[in-house]
Design an enzyme around this catalytic site. Structure first.
Site, PDB file in Angstrom:
ATOM      1  N   HIS A  58       0.414   7.364   4.556  1.00  0.00           N
ATOM      2  CA  HIS A  58       1.091   8.461   5.236  1.00  0.00           C
ATOM      3  C   HIS A  58       1.886   9.287   4.225  1.00  0.00           C
ATOM      4  CE1 HIS A  58       4.857   6.252   4.862  1.00  0.00           C
ATOM      5  NE2 HIS A  58       4.259   5.198   5.372  1.00  0.00           N
TER       6      HIS A  58
HETATM    7  P1  TYD Z   1       5.174   2.071   8.370  1.00  0.00           P
HETATM    8  O1  TYD Z   1       6.189   3.007   7.798  1.00  0.00           O
HETATM    9  O2  TYD Z   1       3.914   2.651   8.929  1.00  0.00           O
HETATM   10  O3  TYD Z   1       4.806   0.952   7.294  1.00  0.00           O
HETATM   11  P2  TYD Z   1       4.119   1.112   5.846  1.00  0.00           P
HETATM   12  O4  TYD Z   1       4.089   2.562   5.522  1.00  0.00           O
HETATM   13  O5  TYD Z   1       5.004   0.367   4.932  1.00  0.00           O
HETATM   14  O6  TYD Z   1       2.770   0.506   5.910  1.00  0.00           O
HETATM   15  O7  TYD Z   1       5.906   1.194   9.481  1.00  0.00           O
HETATM   16  C1  TYD Z   1       5.251   0.147  10.162  1.00  0.00           C
HETATM   17  C2  TYD Z   1       5.943  -0.036  11.489  1.00  0.00           C
HETATM   18  O8  TYD Z   1       7.309  -0.411  11.306  1.00  0.00           O
HETATM   19  C3  TYD Z   1       5.939   1.233  12.335  1.00  0.00           C
HETATM   20  O9  TYD Z   1       5.694   0.849  13.695  1.00  0.00           O
HETATM   21  C4  TYD Z   1       7.337   1.749  12.233  1.00  0.00           C
HETATM   22  C5  TYD Z   1       8.172   0.515  11.954  1.00  0.00           C
HETATM   23  N1  TYD Z   1       9.316   0.800  11.101  1.00  0.00           N
HETATM   24  C6  TYD Z   1      10.605   0.807  11.635  1.00  0.00           C
HETATM   25  O10 TYD Z   1      10.803   0.594  12.844  1.00  0.00           O
HETATM   26  N2  TYD Z   1      11.654   1.059  10.796  1.00  0.00           N
HETATM   27  C7  TYD Z   1      11.494   1.288   9.473  1.00  0.00           C
HETATM   28  O11 TYD Z   1      12.489   1.504   8.734  1.00  0.00           O
HETATM   29  C8  TYD Z   1      10.159   1.301   8.941  1.00  0.00           C
HETATM   30  C9  TYD Z   1       9.906   1.565   7.479  1.00  0.00           C
HETATM   31  C10 TYD Z   1       9.116   1.047   9.785  1.00  0.00           C
END
Ligand code: TYD
Length: 144
Positions: A58
């Protein structure tokens, strides 16, 4: 050191933190607006990442962050919509600064690795761009 304009891959860089070496073990520290070019509003970490898994996938409209391999190692692939840069993180005394408007993928996690992220914003899903096609369109439209 405050950076509020951000977008290009050239702004992505490794930041070295102070390292206090000691026979009892090393110590590093990070101060906001000094070793990190933003105010730290949030900290999160990735751990127990299974072999072969990819995180990220992303971009963010506004959020800037610094990613550190607190333990183990992993690759970070950054993409501004035109070019890509790959960084290998494997030590806790430096981190990778990722400005906003950059697509990122984290992969090749070693076993027991921990990725620490220091972040400029609170969690807000509306700041995410999760589809690469949407990201490309925003890049081509100059983020208007
Ligand atoms: P995401 O940012 O997509 O993870 P990555 O980019 O590290 O693979 O986040 C995964 C899930 O966790 C998504 O449902 C959102 C949640 N999340 C939170 O609730 N708070 C946070 O601070 C972060 C980073 C993610």
């Amino acid at each position: 050191m405050i950076v509020d304009k951000c977008n290009v891959l050239e702004d992505c860089r490794i930041i070295n933190f102070p390292k206090v070496t000691d026979f009892r073990g090393n110590l590093s520290f990070i101060e906001e607006n000094k070793h990190v070019p933003f105010e730290i509003k949030r900290v999160y970490y990735l751990y127990d990442v299974p072999s072969g898994a990819t995180r990220g996938g992303h971009a963010h409209k506004k959020l800037q962050q610094l990613v550190i391999a607190l333990s183990g190692s992993f690759d970070v692939i950054l993409d501004d919509g035109y070019n890509k840069r790959k960084f290998f993180l494997n030590r806790p005394h430096y981190g990778l600064y990722i400005p906003c408007k950059v697509w990122r993928e984290l992969e090749n996690f070693s076993s027991n690795s921990v990725a620490l992220a220091l972040v400029s914003e609170f969690y807000e899903e509306s700041d995410y761009i999760r589809e690469y096609g949407d990201f490309k369109k925003m890049v081509e439209n100059g983020w208007r």
